[in-house]
Design a protein around this motif. Structure first.
Motif: not given
Length: 98
Positions: A1-22
């Motif tokens: 198996m091969n492993y991968f680290a995926v790092l996401y950057r986004y603002a902690p107060d992003s309304e779009l992140i909160a909306t799309v999170r589900p």
């Protein structure tokens, strides 16, 4: 198996992140059911962002991990400020057999 680290950057107060999170979490849930997700979660230092660890069968490479993660609603909806995907070697591997 091969492993991968995926790092996401986004603002902690992003309304779009909160909306799309589900939908993002549904996507990650499907990866978990397929045995491809090792773990995921947001950073807790208040700066936003998250880490996702994937496990894909050999000979998968970064391009394969990127192709898979291109289906994440966070990316599709333009909610991320940045994304980095790197091959990772868990030398002390507690993930085998999961």
């Amino acid at each position: 198996m091969n492993y991968f680290a995926v790092l996401y950057r986004y603002a902690p107060d992003s309304e779009l992140i909160a909306t799309v999170r589900p939908r993002h979490r549904e996507f990650l849930g499907s990866l978990k059911e397929e045995g491809k997700l090792v773990g995921s979660g947001p950073y807790t230092d208040g700066d936003g962002g998250a880490l996702i660890v994937l496990r894909l069968p050999e000979p998968a490479g970064v391009e394969d991990a990127a192709s898979l993660m291109n289906n994440d609603p966070f990316l599709k909806e333009g909610a991320l400020d940045g994304r980095e995907i790197r091959a990772w070697n868990p030398v002390l591997n507690i993930f085998d057999g999961q």
